[in-house]
Design an enzyme around this catalytic site. Structure first.
Site, PDB file in Angstrom:
ATOM      1  N   CYS A  73       0.845  -1.201   0.000  1.00  0.00           N
ATOM      2  CA  CYS A  73       0.000   0.000   0.000  1.00  0.00           C
ATOM      3  C   CYS A  73       0.881   1.251   0.000  1.00  0.00           C
ATOM      4  O   CYS A  73       1.479   1.597   1.016  1.00  0.00           O
ATOM      5  CB  CYS A  73      -0.920  -0.025   1.222  1.00  0.00           C
ATOM      6  SG  CYS A  73      -1.893   1.475   1.409  1.00  0.00           S
ATOM      7  N   ASP A 127      12.338 -14.243   5.008  1.00  0.00           N
ATOM      8  CA  ASP A 127      13.761 -13.899   4.844  1.00  0.00           C
ATOM      9  C   ASP A 127      14.529 -13.898   6.172  1.00  0.00           C
ATOM     10  O   ASP A 127      15.753 -13.903   6.167  1.00  0.00           O
ATOM     11  CB  ASP A 127      13.920 -12.518   4.193  1.00  0.00           C
ATOM     12  CG  ASP A 127      13.618 -12.559   2.703  1.00  0.00           C
ATOM     13  OD1 ASP A 127      13.395 -13.662   2.179  1.00  0.00           O
ATOM     14  OD2 ASP A 127      13.612 -11.488   2.080  1.00  0.00           O
ATOM     15  N   ARG A 162      26.025 -34.219 -12.319  1.00  0.00           N
ATOM     16  CA  ARG A 162      25.775 -32.813 -12.622  1.00  0.00           C
ATOM     17  C   ARG A 162      26.014 -31.947 -11.403  1.00  0.00           C
ATOM     18  O   ARG A 162      25.961 -32.419 -10.271  1.00  0.00           O
ATOM     19  CB  ARG A 162      24.314 -32.627 -13.039  1.00  0.00           C
ATOM     20  CG  ARG A 162      24.126 -32.948 -14.486  1.00  0.00           C
ATOM     21  CD  ARG A 162      22.777 -32.543 -14.974  1.00  0.00           C
ATOM     22  NE  ARG A 162      22.692 -32.911 -16.384  1.00  0.00           N
ATOM     23  CZ  ARG A 162      21.625 -33.397 -16.952  1.00  0.00           C
ATOM     24  NH1 ARG A 162      20.529 -33.583 -16.267  1.00  0.00           N
ATOM     25  NH2 ARG A 162      21.631 -33.693 -18.227  1.00  0.00           N
ATOM     26  N   GLY A 185      23.958 -30.223   2.685  1.00  0.00           N
ATOM     27  CA  GLY A 185      25.287 -30.677   2.292  1.00  0.00           C
ATOM     28  C   GLY A 185      25.806 -30.040   1.012  1.00  0.00           C
ATOM     29  O   GLY A 185      26.357 -30.712   0.137  1.00  0.00           O
ATOM     30  N   VAL A 254       7.590 -20.922  -4.567  1.00  0.00           N
ATOM     31  CA  VAL A 254       7.146 -22.183  -3.946  1.00  0.00           C
ATOM     32  C   VAL A 254       7.559 -22.216  -2.467  1.00  0.00           C
ATOM     33  O   VAL A 254       6.915 -22.874  -1.662  1.00  0.00           O
ATOM     34  CB  VAL A 254       7.688 -23.464  -4.633  1.00  0.00           C
ATOM     35  CG1 VAL A 254       7.110 -23.657  -6.007  1.00  0.00           C
ATOM     36  CG2 VAL A 254       9.189 -23.499  -4.662  1.00  0.00           C
ATOM     37  N   GLN A 255       8.615 -21.457  -2.152  1.00  0.00           N
ATOM     38  CA  GLN A 255       9.078 -21.456  -0.756  1.00  0.00           C
ATOM     39  C   GLN A 255       8.094 -20.770   0.186  1.00  0.00           C
ATOM     40  O   GLN A 255       8.112 -20.986   1.381  1.00  0.00           O
ATOM     41  CB  GLN A 255      10.423 -20.726  -0.649  1.00  0.00           C
ATOM     42  CG  GLN A 255      11.546 -21.483  -1.284  1.00  0.00           C
ATOM     43  CD  GLN A 255      12.703 -20.551  -1.625  1.00  0.00           C
ATOM     44  OE1 GLN A 255      13.649 -20.428  -0.880  1.00  0.00           O
ATOM     45  NE2 GLN A 255      12.609 -19.884  -2.753  1.00  0.00           N
TER      46      GLN A 255
HETATM   47  P1  ADP Z   1       7.463  -6.607   4.134  1.00  0.00           P
HETATM   48  O1  ADP Z   1       6.714  -6.166   5.347  1.00  0.00           O
HETATM   49  O2  ADP Z   1       7.245  -8.047   3.820  1.00  0.00           O
HETATM   50  O3  ADP Z   1       8.929  -6.197   4.182  1.00  0.00           O
HETATM   51  P2  ADP Z   1       6.946  -4.433   2.166  1.00  0.00           P
HETATM   52  O4  ADP Z   1       8.326  -3.884   2.246  1.00  0.00           O
HETATM   53  O5  ADP Z   1       6.325  -4.580   0.821  1.00  0.00           O
HETATM   54  O6  ADP Z   1       6.802  -5.880   2.857  1.00  0.00           O
HETATM   55  O7  ADP Z   1       5.992  -3.499   3.037  1.00  0.00           O
HETATM   56  C1  ADP Z   1       4.618  -3.770   3.186  1.00  0.00           C
HETATM   57  C2  ADP Z   1       3.837  -2.491   3.337  1.00  0.00           C
HETATM   58  O8  ADP Z   1       4.285  -1.786   4.502  1.00  0.00           O
HETATM   59  C3  ADP Z   1       4.009  -1.485   2.194  1.00  0.00           C
HETATM   60  O9  ADP Z   1       3.167  -1.757   1.100  1.00  0.00           O
HETATM   61  C4  ADP Z   1       3.599  -0.187   2.872  1.00  0.00           C
HETATM   62  O10 ADP Z   1       2.206  -0.066   2.968  1.00  0.00           O
HETATM   63  C5  ADP Z   1       4.181  -0.378   4.275  1.00  0.00           C
HETATM   64  N1  ADP Z   1       5.515   0.243   4.316  1.00  0.00           N
HETATM   65  C6  ADP Z   1       6.680  -0.238   3.829  1.00  0.00           C
HETATM   66  N2  ADP Z   1       7.682   0.641   3.967  1.00  0.00           N
HETATM   67  C7  ADP Z   1       7.133   1.728   4.572  1.00  0.00           C
HETATM   68  C8  ADP Z   1       7.630   3.006   4.969  1.00  0.00           C
HETATM   69  N3  ADP Z   1       8.918   3.341   4.796  1.00  0.00           N
HETATM   70  N4  ADP Z   1       6.758   3.878   5.513  1.00  0.00           N
HETATM   71  C9  ADP Z   1       5.467   3.551   5.707  1.00  0.00           C
HETATM   72  N5  ADP Z   1       4.928   2.386   5.336  1.00  0.00           N
HETATM   73  C10 ADP Z   1       5.737   1.478   4.776  1.00  0.00           C
END
Ligand code: ADP
Length: 322
Positions: A73, A127, A162, A185, A254-255
């Site tokens: 967003c 991650d 391979r 491994g 897929v992960q």
């Molecule tokens: P994740 O939380 O998996 O790292 P994102 O980096 O896509 O995923 O962030 C998810 C959402 O969090 C974004 O779409 C945004 O709405 C909000 N968000 C990310 N970075 C910021 C920021 N610097 N300031 C405000 N909202 C943020």
């Protein structure tokens, strides 16, 4: 009695549903009214919020993804967007918000709490790149999926002599690559955190071939300088000297899609309870995490923009075992 809302944001991770379930049920057990926000911060801004009872979160513990949906967003990145979200929450009489998500989402939750709204974050990203917690929700399941793929590729690699390059998730943090490489491994592991000379990788392949190994496995994090594509291109130019034929497999999404394993279900259940207990104590602007086996809270201001260090002990272990 409190009214508490929960949302999932950013990349989905196996175990998010278990966290939603735990937040709702632990809140209900305190006699609170619980609400679910659909599609992350986008739903917060548009007011897509519904009450959730104990039964509404039944049958989801073992499911990957998130029943609340997730979204990126852009509007929430603006202060105007965040103020709109707070107005919506206040109109519904919501006292506190739980944000289940990764680095970006917790930056958002920090900025929301800086505007005065009570927020508690739950660490969730495959991650494992969030500071303030040793483990995030989803990483263990993602690791096991990567490991299963490595085991399978090893079988086919052995039959045809391979070398397989397997690219796993991890843009900035090589946790999955390092752990999957050790558990699977691997002959060589390439991480975003460690500069690698591709000639060193080629040398390890040559040695494996000379020692009569039937296969060679190289695990690469997607964010490594030499990812699967770059390494394939490099090897293509030097293929006469390698001994093995090289095949690359990029595991990709897929992960993310697996059903959460026991570790993630339990971690998510503990994090959900940790968030409700933090709200009960009136502790806001914090991230719920796991440290030395205990559920902890760390101020969001201390985790935003932080970089998690890879374990040097594990890097050295991987070198000894290849
Ligand atoms: P994740 O939380 O998996 O790292 P994102 O980096 O896509 O995923 O962030 C998810 C959402 O969090 C974004 O779409 C945004 O709405 C909000 N968000 C990310 N970075 C910021 C920021 N610097 N300031 C405000 N909202 C943020």
């Amino acid at each position: 009695m409190k009214r508490v809302a929960v949302l999932t944001s950013g990349g989905d991770a196996p175990g998010m549903n278990a966290a939603i379930r735990s937040v709702v049920r632990c809140g209900v057990s305190k006699g609170w009214d619980m609400y679910g926000v659909r599609k992350g911060y986008a739903g917060l801004i548009s007011g897509n919020i519904q009450q959730l009872g104990t039964r509404d979160v039944g049958g989801i513990l073992n499911k990957g993804g998130t029943i609340l949906g997730s979204a990126r967003c852009e509007e929430f990145k603006t202060e105007e967007g965040r103020l709109k979200a707070i107005r919506g929450l206040s109109q519904m009489g919501i006292d506190a918000l739980v944000v289940i998500g990764g680095n970006g989402s917790q930056t958002g939750s920090y900025l929301l709490s800086e505007l005065g709204f009570p927020v508690v974050g739950i660490a969730s990203t495959i991650d494992n790149d969030l500071t303030g917690t040793e483990m995030t929700i989803g990483v263990d399941t993602a690791l096991n999926i990567a490991l299963e793929a490595i085991d399978r590729l090893k079988v086919t690699a052995s039959s045809h002599q391979r070398a397989f390059l397997i690219e796993v998730m991890g843009r900035k943090c090589g946790y999955i690559a390092l752990m999957a490489g050790i558990a699977g491994g691997a002959e060589y592991i390439l991480l975003p955190e460690v500069e690698t000379d591709p000639e060193e990788v080629a040398e390890s392949l040559r040695l494996a071939y000379e020692h009569g190994k039937a296969h060679a496995i190289i695990v690469v994090a997607e964010g490594a300088k030499y990812n699967a594509e770059a390494l394939t291109n490099y090897f293509e130019k030097h293929k006469d000297r390698l001994g093995f034929k090289i095949r690359a497999t990029i595991l990709g999404h897929v992960q993310r899609g697996g059903d959460p394993g026991a570790f993630d279900r339990i971690l998510a259940s503990r994090f959900g309870n940790g968030a409700i207990e933090a709200i009960d104590r009136g502790e806001f602007g914090v991230l719920v995490g796991l440290n030395k086996g205990k559920i902890t809270t760390t101020p969001l201001k201390d985790i935003v923009g932080g970089t998690k260090q890879i374990s040097q002990e594990m890097v050295e272990l991987a070198r000894k075992l290849d």
